[in-house]
Design an enzyme around this catalytic site. Structure first.
Site, PDB file in Angstrom:
ATOM      1  CD  GLU A   1     -40.724  -9.771  19.679  1.00 20.66           C
ATOM      2  OE1 GLU A   1     -41.924  -9.895  19.946  1.00 20.66           O
ATOM      3  OE2 GLU A   1     -40.282  -9.125  20.698  1.00 20.66           O
TER       4      GLU A   1
ATOM      5  CG  HIS B   1     -43.911 -12.948  23.072  1.00 16.15           C
ATOM      6  ND1 HIS B   1     -44.270 -13.064  24.312  1.00 16.15           N
ATOM      7  CD2 HIS B   1     -42.774 -11.894  23.099  1.00 16.15           C
ATOM      8  CE1 HIS B   1     -43.687 -12.019  25.021  1.00 16.15           C
ATOM      9  NE2 HIS B   1     -42.939 -11.122  24.318  1.00 16.15           N
TER      10      HIS B   1
ATOM     11  CB  ALA C   1     -39.973  -7.176  17.909  1.00 15.35           C
TER      12      ALA C   1
ATOM     13  CG  ASN D   1     -48.346  -8.124  15.858  1.00 10.82           C
ATOM     14  OD1 ASN D   1     -48.959  -7.861  16.791  1.00 10.82           O
ATOM     15  ND2 ASN D   1     -47.509  -7.359  15.159  1.00 10.82           N
TER      16      ASN D   1
ATOM     17  CD  GLU E   1     -43.052  -8.603  26.657  1.00 11.26           C
ATOM     18  OE1 GLU E   1     -41.915  -9.199  26.137  1.00 11.26           O
ATOM     19  OE2 GLU E   1     -43.696  -8.340  26.000  1.00 11.26           O
TER      20      GLU E   1
END
Length: 831
Positions: A291, A294, A257, A260, A313
């Site tokens: 994700e 993030h 993945a 964004n 990460e």
């Protein structure tokens, strides 16, 4: 193409400040290219020269402050901007750009099921240059305002809320300041499920042909998304920083993945067409949680340069597993991390290509070297280090430091030093020293116990450490049950610090039958068992009460095999004894995967492989018998899959295929049918006509990949030659079809047939990488490498290739790792 160096990035960041990109993309101009127009507002802090990056098919025009520049001055991917004056500037670039078939830049895919076409961007690490002109480095954040012209009937998705203006024109709400690699667009006739949560629009999207499968799991996906969103808002003081949250499951995606902002893209294998285990559902949930983390660590606060990729990460990896455990039904996520994900880190950390979690900035001098650090160290080892940090620091102080970091650097950039300073502001602990010991060093520590027999004072534990990191670990002590010696009873669990300064630890009573270092897996280190503990484990491993502790013991056995301290056959014997009684699905999957892909396929020679496969099928038969009552469908599915892959005779699995069912279940879905056909192809029990018939039955993208894999696996000289030419002589295979073909090509059962291709790999892969770039180079190094040719001649050829060829960095890194794994396999065989 020129790569950006760290020194160049620092120089450019000192010279200019970028404010806003206004980008117009036209996706209606054909199947090969699209139109891209970008206007960039920026300030020069002083007079000077710099450059902007793009990789066009055609550079039509460029103007700087209204004055035309010569497009022919484009040098590879750089357009020089000379003679800048101090003050405000506007750069306009009009270009034609190429669609990608390799998952880089603007990827274009036509669904073979219904003929519908989809495009999406993957801008990481420097592939935004394939879509529009850009000052491409993470610390030149800017506002991005995109508009898209798309074919009628398409939906456009972006980082912000997308508005349909009519006649195929879409506008996407401007972003807050974000880095260039985080811009995202996805367009096509998406099937969408939309909802609202916490006042924000949420959406999940996939290809139309996958609509029934997404709908079946929509509640589960959105429930996980909402739970993680709410939990992060309990942990983080900064609110979610974007205007919407879309998750698009896209075809032929190279990564798991991509984070964004406002538009997370996932590989669409996470939209399950066939039956999956609950562990696989947990993996999807973990990626969703990863994700979303993030959005804060990576998007709100972004690394300054790529040496700090671990900051993105490792944090997301740790938070993904931990938040899933806290906020969802998946409460045992650290078992899967320990048995599967952590071994990825251990393996990477013992290769010549190892590096610290946080490498020295000089070790990442440019973007090409940065790409090489997306590995098990930056993800799994980094997450393990953070888990150890939380155990040492305490979660309260850890989260206080994280929130300080967000407050100090929101919508900006930060470094390791900034992160450590934020943590230090929230604790009296010496986190700077911790960072030097854990983040700036490479390699895996090994902890080995020496246990003294019980006396009046009790039993003693002394731990020898190879390595020098500090560890806080738990030690578990277990006794055989007096009534049932096959069962184990926990006696004691205590924590100790390593290195220990005041001699052996003394505990009351006689010595336990089993002593496990790193009980519950809180640190990152290889552990060994003393002789008596290992004997107990061989008898009673499956009786250890906690699955996370069982994972630690299985990992110890795995490491001992890899290090030549335990015979591969002894590992198989332990698996045969204990997997039929194992209750944790992640443990079963992890042990079977290592036994099949490493022991049977690499660590045992051709003469010993049939016996190993017989052991695997025996284990699977026992698990299939155990699950006949239907109470453990995931365990049964795992056993069926591995039975198919280990079959040495075609008759039984051919009967399953003909009847479209495994006796007692499950019925065969597309994944199982292709799995059986693949194994039958390896065994020479089907021909191309059977593969074509199955493709007619399942013409999907996954079916196309299954057919490519099966055709490459046929034990026929002409089939091998055709597969090789498709991979290395033509450049029309997409990233996924290349991977599928490569996966089918090399088979241990066909060593003589494919022997002549081993030397060809080392020349053809180099040429392929030069032609097709990093994504295909990585695929070639990972999947097309002759992994089953575990012999000195293959090693010699590989070493000659490394020493003689000017290799693309992505291919060089894969070959360095593959050849080290080959050396290890040879050492294990010789032992």
């Amino acid at each position: 193409m020129s790569v950006l160096t760290r020194d160049e990035a620092q120089t450019r960041a000192q010279l200019i400040d970028v404010h806003r990109y206004t980008v117009a993309l036209d996706l209606t101009t054909g199947d090969e290219t699209f139109e891209s127009r970008a206007a960039i507002q920026f300030t020069a802090r002083a007079a000077g020269d710099t450059f902007v990056e793009l990789k066009p098919a055609l550079l039509r025009s460029v103007t700087l402050d209204g004055q035309p520049l010569d497009p022919h001055t484009l040098d590879q991917n750089r357009l020089a901007l000379t003679g800048l004056t101090e003050g405000e500037h506007e750069l306009r670039v009009d270009a034609t750009m190429r669609y990608s078939r390799t998952g880089e830049g603007m990827h274009r895919f036509t669904d073979p099921t219904d003929g519908e076409t989809y495009v999406y961007t993957q801008m990481f690490l420097e592939d935004v240059q394939r879509v529009f002109a850009v000052f491409d480095q993470p610390d030149l954040k800017a506002v991005f305002a995109l508009s898209v012209t798309a074919p009628e009937g398409w939906t456009v998705l972006g980082n912000g809320i997308a508005t349909d203006e009519g006649d195929g024109h879409w506008s996407i709400a401007p972003t807050p300041p974000i880095s260039t690699y985080l811009v995202a667009v996805a367009a096509g006739p998406w099937h969408s499920v939309r909802t609202e949560h916490a006042g924000l629009p949420f959406g999940i999207h996939c290809r139309r042909s996958l609509a029934p499968h997404l709908d079946a799991d929509a509640d589960e996906i959105l429930t996980i998304t909402r739970a993680c969103y709410d939990r992060y808002h309990e942990k983080f003081k900064e609110p979610y920083p974007f205007d919407s949250y879309d998750q698009a499951f896209v075809p032929e995606f190279n990564a798991g993945a991509m984070e964004n902002p406002g538009l997370v893209t996932f590989r669409d294998e996470f939209v399950y067409r066939s039956a999956v285990t609950d562990t696989e559902r947990q993996t999807r949930a973990m990626v969703i949680a990863h994700e979303m983390a993030h959005m804060w660590f990576g998007d709100l606060v972004t690394l300054t340069w790529w040496d700090d990729i671990w900051l993105n990460e490792s944090f997301a990896e740790y938070m993904g597993y931990q938040t899933l455990t806290e906020a969802t039904r998946h409460t045992d996520t650290w078992v899967a991390f320990g048995i599967d994900r952590k071994s990825w880190g251990y393996d990477a950390d013992q290769r010549p290509s190892t590096h610290p979690v946080a490498p020295d900035p000089d070790a990442v001098p440019d973007t090409a070297s940065a790409m090489l650090n997306f590995d098990g160290i930056s993800y799994a080892k980094g997450a393990s280090a953070l888990r150890q940090l939380v155990a040492w620091l305490g979660e309260k102080d850890f989260l206080a430091g994280i929130n300080t970091h967000f407050a100090r650097h929101k919508f900006g950039n930060a470094t390791l030093a900034d992160f450590i300073d934020s943590l230090a502001a929230s604790t009296d602990r010496d986190v700077h020293r911790w960072a030097e010991q854990w983040l700036r060093t490479s390699g895996v520590d090994t902890l080995t116990p020496t246990i003294g027999n019980g006396s009046e004072a009790g039993w003693t534990l002394d731990i020898a450490q190879r390595g020098n990191r500090p560890h806080r670990i738990a030690v578990g002590a277990y006794d055989r049950d007096l009534v049932d010696p096959g069962q184990l009873t926990p006696r004691d669990r205590f924590e100790i610090d390593i290195p220990k300064q005041d001699g052996p630890t003394v505990r009351p009573g006689r010595r336990p039958d089993l002593v496990v270092l790193n009980d519950r897996d809180l640190t990152y280190a290889k552990v060994r068992l003393d002789e008596r503990s290992w004997a107990t484990a061989l008898d009673s491993l499956s009786a250890i009460p906690d699955p996370l502790t069982r994972a630690v013991v299985w990992n110890a056995a795995r490491d001992m095999v890899r290090d030549g301290e335990l015979a591969p056959t002894a590992y198989l014997d332990a698996a045969r004894t204990h997997l039929p009684r194992e209750s944790d699905l992640a443990v079963v999957q992890g042990v079977l995967a290592f036994a099949a892909t490493q022991i049977a396929d690499r660590y045992l020679g051709p003469d010993d492989r049939p016996a190993a496969l017989a052991t695997l099928t025996s284990i699977c038969r026992a698990l299939i018998r155990r699950t006949e009552d239907g109470n453990a469908p995931g365990l049964r599915l795992t056993a069926v899959r591995h039975f198919i892959s280990a079959a040495t005779q075609p008759d039984g699995i051919q009967d399953w295929l003909n009847s479209d069912s495994v006796p007692g279940g499950p019925e065969l879905d597309p994944e199982l049918r292709w799995r059986i056909l693949y194994r039958l192809a390896v065994l020479g029990a089907v021909d191309d006509d059977a593969i074509a018939a199955e493709l007619t039955r399942d013409p999907s993208a996954t079916g196309q990949e299954g057919a490519a894999r099966c055709r490459a696996a046929l034990p026929d000289g002409d089939a091998k030659a055709a597969a090789w030419d498709r991979m290395f002589r033509t450049d029309d295979l997409s990233n996924y079809l290349f991977t599928a073909t490569a996966q089918g090509f090399w088979q241990p059962e066909q060593a003589d047939l494919v022997r002549r291709y081993v030397p060809r790999f080392y020349t053809d892969a180099v040429e392929l990488a030069d032609r097709r770039g990093p994504a295909i180079a990585e695929c070639a190094g990972r999947y097309a490498f002759p992994i089953h040719a575990a012999d000195e001649e293959s090693l010699r050829l590989g070493e000659e290739c490394l020493s003689a060829a000017d290799l693309l960095p992505a291919l060089r890194r894969k070959l360095v790792d593959q050849l080290d794994d080959l050396r290890r396999a040879l050492r294990v065989r010789e032992g």
